[in-house]
Design an enzyme around this catalytic site. Structure first.
Site, PDB file in Angstrom:
ATOM      1  N   ASP A  32       0.849  -1.190   0.000  1.00 60.78           N
ATOM      2  CA  ASP A  32       0.000   0.000   0.000  1.00 60.78           C
ATOM      3  C   ASP A  32       0.886   1.242   0.000  1.00 60.78           C
ATOM      4  OD1 ASP A  32      -3.231   0.502   0.972  1.00 60.78           O
ATOM      5  OD2 ASP A  32      -1.832   2.187   1.044  1.00 60.78           O
ATOM      6  N   ILE A  33       0.501   2.232  -0.797  1.00 62.54           N
ATOM      7  CA  ILE A  33       1.316   3.453  -0.931  1.00 62.54           C
ATOM      8  C   ILE A  33       1.243   4.320   0.328  1.00 62.54           C
ATOM      9  CG2 ILE A  33      -0.445   5.006  -1.922  1.00 62.54           C
ATOM     10  CD1 ILE A  33       1.637   5.689  -4.109  1.00 62.54           C
ATOM     11  N   ASN A  87     -12.974  -3.291   2.299  1.00 63.46           N
ATOM     12  CA  ASN A  87     -13.939  -2.196   2.375  1.00 63.46           C
ATOM     13  C   ASN A  87     -14.868  -2.311   1.170  1.00 63.46           C
ATOM     14  OD1 ASN A  87     -12.881  -0.942   4.710  1.00 63.46           O
ATOM     15  ND2 ASN A  87     -11.257  -0.010   3.495  1.00 63.46           N
ATOM     16  N   GLY A  93     -15.325   3.631   3.391  1.00 66.49           N
ATOM     17  CA  GLY A  93     -13.944   3.974   3.078  1.00 66.49           C
ATOM     18  C   GLY A  93     -13.370   3.373   1.815  1.00 66.49           C
ATOM     19  N   GLN A  94     -14.190   2.672   1.002  1.00 65.55           N
ATOM     20  CA  GLN A  94     -13.632   2.162  -0.254  1.00 65.55           C
ATOM     21  C   GLN A  94     -13.370   3.331  -1.190  1.00 65.55           C
ATOM     22  OE1 GLN A  94     -15.946  -0.803  -2.418  1.00 65.55           O
ATOM     23  NE2 GLN A  94     -14.213  -1.280  -3.766  1.00 65.55           N
ATOM     24  N   HIS A 100      -9.942  -5.276  -3.446  1.00 69.64           N
ATOM     25  CA  HIS A 100      -8.596  -5.455  -2.903  1.00 69.64           C
ATOM     26  C   HIS A 100      -8.724  -5.876  -1.454  1.00 69.64           C
ATOM     27  CE1 HIS A 100      -9.861  -1.256  -2.701  1.00 69.64           C
ATOM     28  NE2 HIS A 100      -9.267  -1.200  -1.516  1.00 69.64           N
ATOM     29  N   LEU A 101      -7.928  -6.870  -1.100  1.00 71.63           N
ATOM     30  CA  LEU A 101      -7.877  -7.359   0.276  1.00 71.63           C
ATOM     31  C   LEU A 101      -6.694  -6.692   0.960  1.00 71.63           C
ATOM     32  CD1 LEU A 101      -8.829  -9.286   2.487  1.00 71.63           C
ATOM     33  CD2 LEU A 101      -7.458 -11.087   1.410  1.00 71.63           C
ATOM     34  N   HIS A 102      -6.993  -5.921   2.017  1.00 71.82           N
ATOM     35  CA  HIS A 102      -5.915  -5.326   2.809  1.00 71.82           C
ATOM     36  C   HIS A 102      -5.367  -6.396   3.749  1.00 71.82           C
ATOM     37  CE1 HIS A 102      -6.903  -0.908   2.212  1.00 71.82           C
ATOM     38  NE2 HIS A 102      -8.081  -1.416   1.923  1.00 71.82           N
TER      39      HIS A 102
HETATM   40  P1  AMP Z   1      -9.703   1.412   0.078  1.00 69.11           P
HETATM   41  O1  AMP Z   1      -9.775   2.717   0.818  1.00 69.11           O
HETATM   42  O2  AMP Z   1     -10.144   0.216   0.876  1.00 69.11           O
HETATM   43  O3  AMP Z   1     -10.390   1.496  -1.275  1.00 69.11           O
HETATM   44  O4  AMP Z   1      -8.170   1.150  -0.176  1.00 69.11           O
HETATM   45  C1  AMP Z   1      -7.463   1.715  -1.236  1.00 69.11           C
HETATM   46  C2  AMP Z   1      -6.007   1.647  -0.841  1.00 69.11           C
HETATM   47  O5  AMP Z   1      -5.231   1.834  -2.003  1.00 69.11           O
HETATM   48  C3  AMP Z   1      -5.594   2.725   0.157  1.00 69.11           C
HETATM   49  O6  AMP Z   1      -5.091   2.086   1.336  1.00 69.11           O
HETATM   50  C4  AMP Z   1      -4.522   3.512  -0.592  1.00 69.11           C
HETATM   51  O7  AMP Z   1      -3.473   3.940   0.236  1.00 69.11           O
HETATM   52  C5  AMP Z   1      -4.059   2.501  -1.635  1.00 69.11           C
HETATM   53  N1  AMP Z   1      -3.484   3.057  -2.846  1.00 69.11           N
HETATM   54  C6  AMP Z   1      -3.961   4.099  -3.583  1.00 69.11           C
HETATM   55  N2  AMP Z   1      -3.172   4.310  -4.652  1.00 69.11           N
HETATM   56  C7  AMP Z   1      -2.180   3.377  -4.588  1.00 69.11           C
HETATM   57  C8  AMP Z   1      -1.048   3.071  -5.411  1.00 69.11           C
HETATM   58  N3  AMP Z   1      -0.774   3.755  -6.533  1.00 69.11           N
HETATM   59  N4  AMP Z   1      -0.236   2.048  -5.032  1.00 69.11           N
HETATM   60  C9  AMP Z   1      -0.497   1.353  -3.900  1.00 69.11           C
HETATM   61  N5  AMP Z   1      -1.557   1.577  -3.090  1.00 69.11           N
HETATM   62  C10 AMP Z   1      -2.379   2.577  -3.433  1.00 69.11           C
END
Ligand code: AMP
Ligand code: ZN
Length: 114
Positions: A32-33, A87, A93-94, A100-102
């Site tokens: 995650d960034i 999410n 918060g999505q 995507h699975l955190h």
């Molecule tokens: P969500 O809020 O559950 O939709 O999660 C989206 C996730 O994607 C967040 O934790 C962001 O930090 C992550 N994210 C957004 N852009 C990038 C990227 N370019 N590379 C890696 N993670 C990212």
């Protein structure tokens, strides 16, 4: 099955850079960034599904593979304990509408989540 405007489709296609840590036939895992724990990895299906339920309905094998891939990354990085989160919907918060699975690990966590 990809969406031209989808960030995670672009990461899967290697059109946007990411720190990929694990790949399988149906999944890609990358850091995650904006990490919320010492280890914070996102596991995504290669195909575009908007959320976890859509993926489970459309490709149950890939849905299971997200979980086994997340577990493999946790083990590889030395974490017996970890948290998995999907999410679903902007209201919780999505922000990226490619499921995507955190996988979060490496610090104590409270319950319930915020
Ligand atoms: P969500 O809020 O559950 O939709 O999660 C989206 C996730 O994607 C967040 O934790 C962001 O930090 C992550 N994210 C957004 N852009 C990038 C990227 N370019 N590379 C890696 N993670 C990212
Ligand atoms: Zn996508």
């Amino acid at each position: 099955m990809s969406d031209a405007d989808c960030l995670f489709c672009k990461i899967v296609a290697q059109e946007v850079p990411a720190e990929v840590v694990h790949v399988t036939e149906r999944t890609v895992a990358f850091r995650d960034i904006n990490p919320q724990a010492p280890t914070h990895v996102l596991v995504v299906p290669r195909d575009h599904y908007e959320n976890a339920a859509a993926l489970a309905a459309g490709d149950p094998v890939a849905s299971a593979e997200l979980v086994t891939a997340a577990a493999a990354v946790a083990t590889a990085e030395g974490h017996a304990d970890y948290r998995l989160v999907f999410n679903t919907g902007a209201g919780v918060g999505q922000t990226v509408f490619h499921t995507h699975l955190h996988m979060l690990a490496g610090r104590p966590m409270t319950w319930p989540p915020g």
